[in-house]
Motif scaffolding. Structure first.
Motif, short mmCIF file in Angstrom:
data_model
loop_
_atom_site.label_atom_id
_atom_site.label_comp_id
_atom_site.label_asym_id
_atom_site.label_seq_id
_atom_site.Cartn_x
_atom_site.Cartn_y
_atom_site.Cartn_z
N TRP A 183 11.15 12.10 -16.56
CA TRP A 183 9.87 11.96 -17.34
C TRP A 183 9.41 13.39 -17.51
O TRP A 183 9.56 14.18 -16.65
N GLN A 184 8.93 13.87 -18.71
CA GLN A 184 8.10 15.21 -18.80
C GLN A 184 6.93 14.99 -17.91
O GLN A 184 6.31 13.98 -17.81
N LYS A 185 6.55 16.15 -17.44
CA LYS A 185 5.44 16.17 -16.72
C LYS A 185 4.17 16.10 -17.67
O LYS A 185 4.03 16.39 -18.72
N GLU A 186 3.26 15.12 -17.14
CA GLU A 186 2.09 14.72 -17.77
C GLU A 186 1.31 15.99 -18.41
O GLU A 186 1.11 15.96 -19.75
N ALA A 187 1.09 17.01 -17.43
CA ALA A 187 0.27 18.38 -17.96
C ALA A 187 1.11 18.88 -19.30
O ALA A 187 0.24 19.36 -20.29
N GLN A 190 1.74 19.70 -24.81
CA GLN A 190 2.33 19.84 -26.34
C GLN A 190 1.59 19.16 -27.58
O GLN A 190 1.65 19.37 -28.61
N LEU A 191 0.95 17.86 -26.96
CA LEU A 191 0.25 17.08 -27.82
C LEU A 191 -0.97 18.05 -28.44
O LEU A 191 -1.35 17.98 -29.69
N ALA A 200 -1.25 21.03 -28.66
CA ALA A 200 -0.75 22.26 -29.63
C ALA A 200 -0.39 21.50 -30.93
O ALA A 200 -0.51 22.23 -32.04
N GLN A 201 -0.29 20.29 -31.08
CA GLN A 201 0.06 19.57 -32.29
C GLN A 201 -1.20 19.12 -33.16
O GLN A 201 -1.11 18.56 -34.33
N GLY A 202 -2.24 19.43 -32.26
CA GLY A 202 -3.75 19.03 -33.15
C GLY A 202 -4.28 17.90 -32.42
O GLY A 202 -5.38 17.27 -33.08
N TYR A 203 -3.46 17.12 -31.65
CA TYR A 203 -4.17 15.99 -31.03
C TYR A 203 -5.42 16.34 -29.92
O TYR A 203 -5.37 17.47 -29.44
N GLN A 204 -6.53 15.76 -30.32
CA GLN A 204 -7.63 15.87 -29.20
C GLN A 204 -7.51 14.14 -28.40
O GLN A 204 -7.65 13.27 -28.94
N ILE A 205 -7.15 14.35 -27.21
CA ILE A 205 -7.02 13.54 -26.25
C ILE A 205 -8.37 13.24 -25.52
O ILE A 205 -8.78 13.81 -24.80
N PRO A 207 8.24 8.57 -22.47
CA PRO A 207 7.80 9.74 -21.71
C PRO A 207 9.14 10.68 -21.43
O PRO A 207 9.01 11.77 -20.84
N VAL A 208 10.12 10.29 -21.60
CA VAL A 208 11.48 11.26 -21.38
C VAL A 208 11.72 11.97 -22.92
O VAL A 208 11.98 13.11 -22.71
N THR A 209 11.83 11.38 -23.93
CA THR A 209 11.95 12.13 -25.15
C THR A 209 10.80 12.66 -25.82
O THR A 209 10.84 13.41 -26.71
N GLY A 210 9.52 11.95 -25.60
CA GLY A 210 8.28 12.33 -26.01
C GLY A 210 8.07 11.80 -27.62
O GLY A 210 7.20 12.12 -28.13
N LYS A 211 9.13 11.07 -28.02
CA LYS A 211 8.94 10.50 -29.53
C LYS A 211 7.94 9.05 -29.20
O LYS A 211 8.15 8.44 -28.23
#
Length: 89
Positions: free
Chosen positions: A32-36, A41-42, A44-49, A77-81
């Motif tokens: 899995w990609q690290k949560e942080a 990344q999200l 940077a794409q403009g998401y406000q979480i 969580p692996v691919t991020g898609k």
């Protein structure tokens, strides 16, 4: 009492069905990609979480996209898609 039990059973099946729609394949956690990193990344794409959580085998976010629309998105969580999303119209 029977009505209460029936309602509880229906609610449990409904919540299971909702999770079934956001199905991510089971992968070892070390892949899995690290949560942080993923949150960064999200962002940077403009998401406000507003909320980030692990939901089954998926990452799930609640917040807003770059256009300010309210979103609920499940990600692999692996691919991020994204595997499922609900975006306010």
């Amino acid at each position: 009492m029977k009505k209460l039990l029936a309602v509880a059973l229906i609610a449990s099946f409904a919540s299971t069905a909702a999770l079934a729609d956001a199905s991510c394949p089971a992968q070892p956690k070390d892949k899995w990609q690290k949560e942080a990193d993923f949150k960064q990344q999200l962002t940077a794409q403009g998401y406000q979480i507003k909320k980030f959580k692990v939901s089954g085998n998926c990452y799930e976010i609640y917040g807003h996209d770059k256009d300010g629309k309210k979103v609920e998105i499940y990600f692999n969580p692996v691919t991020g898609k994204p595997v499922k999303s609900n975006i306010e119209n």
